[in-house]
Design a protein around this motif. Structure first.
Motif, PDB file in Angstrom:
ATOM      1  N   ALA A   1       0.626  -1.263  -0.028  1.00 57.68           N
ATOM      2  CA  ALA A   1      -0.075  -0.029   0.044  1.00 57.68           C
ATOM      3  C   ALA A   1       0.666   1.135   0.067  1.00 57.68           C
ATOM      4  CB  ALA A   1      -0.818  -0.062   1.086  1.00 57.68           C
ATOM      5  N   PHE A   2       1.916   1.235   0.717  1.00 57.25           N
ATOM      6  CA  PHE A   2       2.797   2.255   0.769  1.00 57.25           C
ATOM      7  C   PHE A   2       3.262   2.587  -0.672  1.00 57.25           C
ATOM      8  CE2 PHE A   2       7.046   4.275   0.973  1.00 57.25           C
ATOM      9  CZ  PHE A   2       7.018   5.254   1.723  1.00 57.25           C
ATOM     10  N   VAL A   3       4.035   1.729  -1.218  1.00 54.13           N
ATOM     11  CA  VAL A   3       4.658   1.690  -2.551  1.00 54.13           C
ATOM     12  C   VAL A   3       3.680   2.266  -3.624  1.00 54.13           C
ATOM     13  CG1 VAL A   3       5.922   0.364  -4.399  1.00 54.13           C
ATOM     14  CG2 VAL A   3       6.375  -0.127  -1.955  1.00 54.13           C
ATOM     15  N   ARG A   4       2.467   1.810  -3.414  1.00 59.73           N
ATOM     16  CA  ARG A   4       1.496   2.129  -4.330  1.00 59.73           C
ATOM     17  C   ARG A   4       1.176   3.882  -4.304  1.00 59.73           C
ATOM     18  NH1 ARG A   4      -1.360  -2.704  -3.462  1.00 59.73           N
ATOM     19  NH2 ARG A   4      -2.428  -1.738  -2.054  1.00 59.73           N
ATOM     20  N   ARG A   5       1.331   4.250  -3.364  1.00 59.23           N
ATOM     21  CA  ARG A   5       1.006   5.600  -2.957  1.00 59.23           C
ATOM     22  C   ARG A   5       2.381   6.675  -3.377  1.00 59.23           C
ATOM     23  NH1 ARG A   5      -3.675   6.639  -0.688  1.00 59.23           N
ATOM     24  NH2 ARG A   5      -5.128   4.928   0.061  1.00 59.23           N
ATOM     25  N   LYS A   6       2.497   7.184  -4.516  1.00 61.22           N
ATOM     26  CA  LYS A   6       3.486   7.920  -5.109  1.00 61.22           C
ATOM     27  C   LYS A   6       3.928   8.988  -4.163  1.00 61.22           C
ATOM     28  CE  LYS A   6       3.729   4.905  -8.252  1.00 61.22           C
ATOM     29  NZ  LYS A   6       4.682   3.558  -8.162  1.00 61.22           N
ATOM     30  N   THR A   7       2.825   9.798  -3.638  1.00 63.21           N
ATOM     31  CA  THR A   7       3.081  11.064  -2.864  1.00 63.21           C
ATOM     32  C   THR A   7       3.752  10.677  -1.675  1.00 63.21           C
ATOM     33  OG1 THR A   7       0.826  11.967  -3.834  1.00 63.21           O
ATOM     34  CG2 THR A   7       1.815  12.830  -1.881  1.00 63.21           C
ATOM     35  N   ALA A   8       3.167   9.463  -1.059  1.00 65.35           N
ATOM     36  CA  ALA A   8       3.918   9.070   0.132  1.00 65.35           C
ATOM     37  C   ALA A   8       5.287   8.820   0.012  1.00 65.35           C
ATOM     38  CB  ALA A   8       3.276   7.680   0.851  1.00 65.35           C
ATOM     39  N   VAL A   9       5.840   8.179  -1.011  1.00 67.48           N
ATOM     40  CA  VAL A   9       7.190   7.843  -1.324  1.00 67.48           C
ATOM     41  C   VAL A   9       8.110   9.133  -1.572  1.00 67.48           C
ATOM     42  CG1 VAL A   9       8.839   6.802  -3.050  1.00 67.48           C
ATOM     43  CG2 VAL A   9       6.714   5.576  -2.475  1.00 67.48           C
ATOM     44  N   PHE A  10       7.316  10.123  -2.322  1.00 66.66           N
ATOM     45  CA  PHE A  10       8.045  11.449  -2.774  1.00 66.66           C
ATOM     46  C   PHE A  10       8.426  12.206  -1.422  1.00 66.66           C
ATOM     47  CE2 PHE A  10       7.716  15.986  -3.004  1.00 66.66           C
ATOM     48  CZ  PHE A  10       8.870  16.283  -4.106  1.00 66.66           C
ATOM     49  N   PHE A  11       7.262  12.143  -0.397  1.00 70.45           N
ATOM     50  CA  PHE A  11       7.667  12.903   1.028  1.00 70.45           C
ATOM     51  C   PHE A  11       8.535  12.232   1.685  1.00 70.45           C
ATOM     52  CE2 PHE A  11       4.109  15.653  -0.501  1.00 70.45           C
ATOM     53  CZ  PHE A  11       4.432  16.695  -0.181  1.00 70.45           C
ATOM     54  N   THR A  12       8.674  11.010   1.783  1.00 65.70           N
ATOM     55  CA  THR A  12       9.641   9.939   2.519  1.00 65.70           C
ATOM     56  C   THR A  12      10.898  10.258   2.172  1.00 65.70           C
ATOM     57  OG1 THR A  12       7.914   8.600   3.199  1.00 65.70           O
ATOM     58  CG2 THR A  12       9.668   7.907   3.602  1.00 65.70           C
ATOM     59  N   PHE A  13      11.168  10.232   0.806  1.00 64.34           N
ATOM     60  CA  PHE A  13      12.570  10.075   0.141  1.00 64.34           C
ATOM     61  C   PHE A  13      12.867  11.291  -0.380  1.00 64.34           C
ATOM     62  CE2 PHE A  13      11.384   5.537   0.531  1.00 64.34           C
ATOM     63  CZ  PHE A  13      12.535   5.075   0.887  1.00 64.34           C
ATOM     64  N   PHE A  14      12.093  12.081  -1.137  1.00 61.89           N
ATOM     65  CA  PHE A  14      12.655  13.212  -1.939  1.00 61.89           C
ATOM     66  C   PHE A  14      12.559  14.410  -1.242  1.00 61.89           C
ATOM     67  CE2 PHE A  14      11.472   9.990  -4.956  1.00 61.89           C
ATOM     68  CZ  PHE A  14      13.022   9.627  -5.518  1.00 61.89           C
TER      69      PHE A  14
END
Length: 250
Positions: free
Chosen positions: A17-30
């Motif tokens: 579910a986390f990986v599918r949410r691109k916004t969450a990935v962006f704010f966590t890593f970038f």
């Protein structure tokens, strides 16, 4: 299904579910990378020039790591609870053997894995971009339990916020309202000497203060066991309360 398999299945579902949410990935890593590039590379520190960034670059390592240790668990766990509640997911989960603390543990482990990777990347980037220096030795390994315990603490707090907020938007607003002052004022970017004398004791009530002290001590080659112990006790308390806060049914 055994307890380990229940937690493992919930872990894998939460990770997907986390990986599918691109916004969450962006704010966590970038997003944290942008902060490091802006404040660490463009603004820089002025150890003898006064102002907000008047300390050695290594002083701000806890602040950069705290971006993911604080913001990601609060928003992720809180919004997940709000989303599950809106979709009546907890009513379905109540018919399974999965217990509330197992559900929170699985989501905490997901956050630990993701934030641990993000924290490692941020730590390397801080050293490369800002010129911060650390003492390489056994004490530096304490960064691992500090991050793990810090993430667990804010996952518990995120669960509490998710239970109290009435919507996903409410969770985001509440988590940001909590995370921003905690992130800035917990001996991270603002040195205690720059705060009013009456406010300085207040920072001792912030769990992130002990994370900051522990990271700073470990990076300097000291013994961070005292702040780590305090952080661990607080994390256990927040996790227990957070597990109780996970809804059963709506």
């Amino acid at each position: 299904m055994s307890r380990g398999r229940r937690i493992g299945a919930t872990f894998r579902a939460a990770l997907r579910a986390f990986v599918r949410r691109k916004t969450a990935v962006f704010f966590t890593f970038f997003f944290p990378v942008l902060l490091i590039l802006i404040f660490g590379a463009l603004v820089g520190t002025r150890p003898t020039g006064g102002g907000l960034f008047a300390r050695d670059p290594a002083f701000y390592i806890p602040g950069y790591l705290a971006v993911v240790v604080v913001f990601t668990p609060l928003s992720r766990v809180g919004s997940t609870i709000a989303r599950h509640r809106d979709g009546n997911r907890f009513e379905k989960l109540s018919t399974t053997p999965l217990r509330r603390w197992e559900w929170l543990l699985a989501h905490t482990l997901v956050n630990v894995a993701i934030i641990g990777l993000a924290g490692l990347l941020l730590f390397v980037l801080v050293l490369a971009v800002t010129g911060a220096t650390v003492v390489v030795g056994p004490a530096l390994l304490a960064l691992v339990p500090l991050v793990v315990v810090g993430v667990a603490l804010f996952c518990g707090l995120g669960s509490i916020i998710g239970r109290l907020a009435d919507s996903q938007d409410g969770v985001i607003a509440a988590s940001n309202s909590v995370a921003l002052p905690v992130w800035v004022l917990s001996e991270t970017f603002v040195p205690p000497s720059m705060l009013p004398a009456w406010f300085r004791p207040v920072t001792a009530f912030s769990p992130l203060t002990y994370f900051s002290r522990g990271v700073r001590t470990a990076a300097a080659g000291g013994d961070p066991s005292a702040p780590l112990l305090v952080l661990a006790v607080l994390a256990a308390a927040f996790f227990v309360v957070g597990a109780v806060a996970v809804p059963r049914t709506e």
